[in-house]
Enzyme design. Structure first.
Site, PDB file in Angstrom:
ATOM      1  N   ARG A 109       0.584  14.111  13.378  1.00 37.10           N
ATOM      2  CA  ARG A 109       1.908  14.455  13.875  1.00 37.10           C
ATOM      3  C   ARG A 109       2.083  15.943  14.127  1.00 37.10           C
ATOM      4  O   ARG A 109       1.928  16.428  15.231  1.00 37.10           O
ATOM      5  CB  ARG A 109       2.982  13.946  12.902  1.00 37.10           C
ATOM      6  N   HIS A 147      -3.467  13.921   0.693  1.00 39.06           N
ATOM      7  CA  HIS A 147      -3.776  12.990   1.782  1.00 39.06           C
ATOM      8  C   HIS A 147      -2.627  12.942   2.791  1.00 39.06           C
ATOM      9  O   HIS A 147      -2.840  13.030   3.999  1.00 39.06           O
ATOM     10  CB  HIS A 147      -4.048  11.595   1.220  1.00 39.06           C
ATOM     11  N   GLU A 183     -10.835   4.151   2.928  1.00 38.02           N
ATOM     12  CA  GLU A 183      -9.822   4.864   2.146  1.00 38.02           C
ATOM     13  C   GLU A 183     -10.080   4.572   0.683  1.00 38.02           C
ATOM     14  O   GLU A 183     -10.105   3.413   0.259  1.00 38.02           O
ATOM     15  CB  GLU A 183      -8.399   4.435   2.537  1.00 38.02           C
ATOM     16  N   TYR A 192       1.091   2.841  15.134  1.00 39.85           N
ATOM     17  CA  TYR A 192       1.795   2.938  13.840  1.00 39.85           C
ATOM     18  C   TYR A 192       3.256   3.351  13.921  1.00 39.85           C
ATOM     19  O   TYR A 192       4.004   3.152  12.972  1.00 39.85           O
ATOM     20  CB  TYR A 192       1.050   3.872  12.879  1.00 39.85           C
ATOM     21  N   TYR A 240       1.334   5.588  -0.537  1.00 38.85           N
ATOM     22  CA  TYR A 240       0.874   6.757   0.229  1.00 38.85           C
ATOM     23  C   TYR A 240       1.133   7.945  -0.678  1.00 38.85           C
ATOM     24  O   TYR A 240       1.891   8.831  -0.352  1.00 38.85           O
ATOM     25  CB  TYR A 240       1.713   6.790   1.514  1.00 38.85           C
ATOM     26  N   GLU A 285      -9.042   4.151  -2.885  1.00 38.12           N
ATOM     27  CA  GLU A 285      -7.776   3.874  -3.567  1.00 38.12           C
ATOM     28  C   GLU A 285      -8.041   3.136  -4.877  1.00 38.12           C
ATOM     29  O   GLU A 285      -9.116   2.566  -5.080  1.00 38.12           O
ATOM     30  CB  GLU A 285      -6.857   2.999  -2.683  1.00 38.12           C
ATOM     31  N   ASP A 343       0.851  -1.191   0.000  1.00 38.86           N
ATOM     32  CA  ASP A 343       0.000   0.000   0.000  1.00 38.86           C
ATOM     33  C   ASP A 343       0.888   1.243   0.000  1.00 38.86           C
ATOM     34  O   ASP A 343       1.689   1.438   0.915  1.00 38.86           O
ATOM     35  CB  ASP A 343      -0.924   0.009   1.224  1.00 38.86           C
TER      36      ASP A 343
HETATM   37 MN    MN Z   1      -4.311   2.861   2.428  1.00 37.55          MN
END
Ligand code: MN
Length: 417
Positions: free
Chosen positions: A140, A131, A197, A242, A126, A199, A124
Site C-alpha cells: 500500500r 510483518h 507464512e 484483497y 495479523y 505462523e 487468521d
Molecule cells: Mn496468514
C-alpha cells in the site's frame, strides 16, 4: 524427571512436553490417539485398556475417538489431569514399565500422522507489527504502512478449514487471476509469487456460548494447545483480489499444520512479558500477567535433491498481539468459539531481515533474491521446493518442541482431457 524410555537429550518430545496426535500404522489402519515421547508414540487406547486412568472422573470413550475433539472438549482442568497421569505412566516408579515398553509404544518412524483435530472455524490474525508494517509498505503506502486501527485491535479475517492439511501433504501450484504486466488488466495464470507464512495456530478446547465474551484471564482455559502453521500464500493473486474485504483465493488453496498438538500446560514455563503497546489499548484488551510465549522458530527451504537452507529464524514472543488478546477480541461481540476452532497468529516476523516469516518480506517482494546452498537463489518458491518449519521452547535444560511442519510445492496440476 526421568523416564525409562530412552529420550534423546535434544528431542522436541521430552517428558515435559507430551503433545497429542492422531496416527495409524501399517498393521493398525484405524486412527488412534497417541502422545509423542522421544522417538516413540505412547498409545492412549492401550493405556485406557490397561485401566491406567481408572480413578479419574471423565468419559473414557475419548481415547477411542479418531480425532482429539472429544478429549479437548473435556476442558483444560481435565486435560491437565490426564496429561499429568500420562507423565506418571512414563516415569520409573509407575510399575508397568515392561508392559508399556512391550505393548504400549509405537516408533514414530513406523507411524503415519493424520490431522489431529476436526477443524471447526479457522481465523487468521495479523498480529506481528513487523510483518504488518513490512506488508503495508509493499502493498500500500510506505509512509502509512499500518492502517489506523492496527494498534487498537488484533486484525483478522475468517479463513477456510477445508484446505488445512497435515504436514507432509503436498499440493499443486495454484492458479487464478493475477495482473498482467501493464498492472491494470487481469490474466489467468499459475501464481508466480508463491510464498510461505510462518505462523503458530491456537487450538480451542472448550466451547464458549453465543453471546458471551471471554476475558483475557478466562481465555487461557479455552485453549487446548498449539501447532505450527504454514499459511501458504500466492502473493500475486492476493494483491489483485484483497481489497476491500481481505484475502480469499490467494490464501485458501492450502495450509499445513504440524501433527503434534503441544498443550498450553506444556508451554507454561515459557511465558514471557508482552511487548509494550502504545497507544494504550481499550480495557477489554488490557494485559495482566505473562501472555506471550518464548518459542524459537525457523523456516528452511529445500529444493528437490538438494540440502535445506534455513532462511528465517524468529521468535513467537515478539508478537504485538498475543493469543489472550486475540480470543478476547474474537468474542467481545458475542461470537462463540467451538472445540476444534483454529486461530492462526499471522505471519511471525522479527525486526531484522533474517527474522522475516515470509519470502515476500525476505526477498523484498521479489526484488532481492535470497541465497540458498549450492548457489541456488529464490525470490518466491519454485516447483518441487519443500518448506520446513520448526519450533521449540527451551529453558533450564527443559525442551518442549513442536517437531516440524513441511510440505512440497508440486508443479501446476495437469488436467486430463
Ligand atoms: Mn496468514
Amino acid at each position: 524427571m526421568q523416564s525409562y524410555i530412552n529420550i534423546p537429550p535434544n528431542s522436541d518430545f521430552s517428558i515435559h512436553n507430551l503433545p497429542f496426535g492422531i496416527y495409524t500404522t501399517e498393521n493398525e489402519l484405524v486412527k488412534r490417539i497417541g502422545v509423542a515421547v522421544g522417538e516413540h508414540i505412547l498409545d492412549l487406547q492401550f493405556c485406557q485398556n490397561m485401566d491406567f486412568f481408572y480413578d479419574l472422573d471423565f468419559d473414557k470413550k475419548v481415547f477411542y475417538a479418531q480425532n482429539l475433539n472429544s478429549l479437548m472438549a473435556l476442558g483444560r482442568a481435565t486435560n491437565r489431569i490426564i496429561r499429568n497421569r500420562i507423565q506418571e505412566i512414563l516415569l520409573e516408579d509407575f510399575g508397568f514399565e515392561g508392559l508399556i515398553q512391550d505393548y504400549g509404544l509405537v516408533k514414530q518412524s513406523e507411524a503415519t500422522m493424520h490431522l489431529p483435530i476436526q477443524i471447526g472455524d479457522y481465523t487468521d490474525f495479523y498480529s506481528s507489527i513487523e510483518h504488518a508494517t513490512n506488508v503495508g509498505k509493499m502493498f500500500r503506502d510506505p509512509d502509512n504502512a499500518l492502517l489506523p486501527n492496527w494498534r487498537h485491535l488484533p486484525v483478522a479475517y475468517h479463513g477456510r478449514a477445508s484446505s488445512i492439511h497435515i504436514s507432509g501433504t503436498n499440493f499443486h501450484r495454484p492458479k487464478g487471476q493475477i495482473l498482467s504486466e501493464d498492472n491494470k488488466t487481469p490474466i489467468f495464470s499459475a501464481t508466480k509469487a508463491l510464498d510461505f507464512e510462518l505462523e503458530i495456530a491456537t487450538i480451542i478446547g472448550s466451547s464458549s456460548k453465543i453471546g458471551e465474551s471471554i476475558s483475557i484471564s478466562e481465555s487461557q482455559d479455552y485453549i487446548f494447545g498449539f501447532v505450527l502453521f504454514n499459511d501458504w500464500s500466492a502473493r500475486d493473486i492476493q494483491r489483485w483480489e484483497y481489497q476491500p474485504l481481505g484475502p480469499f483465493l490467494g490464501k485458501n488453496f492450502f495450509s499445513s499444520i504440524s501433527p503434534w498438538v503441544v498443550t498450553i500446560d506444556a508451554l507454561e514455563p515459557f511465558r514471557v512479558e508482552s511487548p509494550i503497546q502504545n497507544p494504550p489499548v481499550l480495557d477489554y484488551l488490557k494485559l495482566e500477567g505473562l501472555r506471550n510465549f518464548d518459542i524459537h522458530l525457523s523456516v528452511a527451504i529445500q529444493p528437490e535433491n538438494e540440502e535445506e537452507t534455513i532462511v528465517c529464524r524468529a521468535n513467537f514472543k515478539e508478537m504485538y498481539w498475543n493469543v489472550a488478546q486475540q480470543i478476547a477480541h474474537h468474542t467481545v461481540n458475542g461470537c462463540n468459539l467451538n472445540t476444534g476452532d483454529l486461530l492462526a497468529s499471522g505471519t511471525i516476523s522479527g525486526s531484522e531481515s533474517g527474522t522475516y516469516g515470509s519470502l515476500l518480506e525476505l526477498s523484498e517482494n521479489g526484488k532481492k533474491p535470497i541465497q540458498l546452498a549450492n548457489n541456488q537463489t529464490r525470490t518466491f518458491l519454485e516447483d518441487n521446493d519443500t518448506v520446513i518449519m520448526r519450533g521449540w521452547a527451551e529453558k533450564d535444560e527443559v525442551r518442549v518442541g513442536f517437531g516440524e511442519v513441511k510440505g512440497k510445492v508440486l508443479g501446476i496440476r495437469i488436467e486430463l482431457v
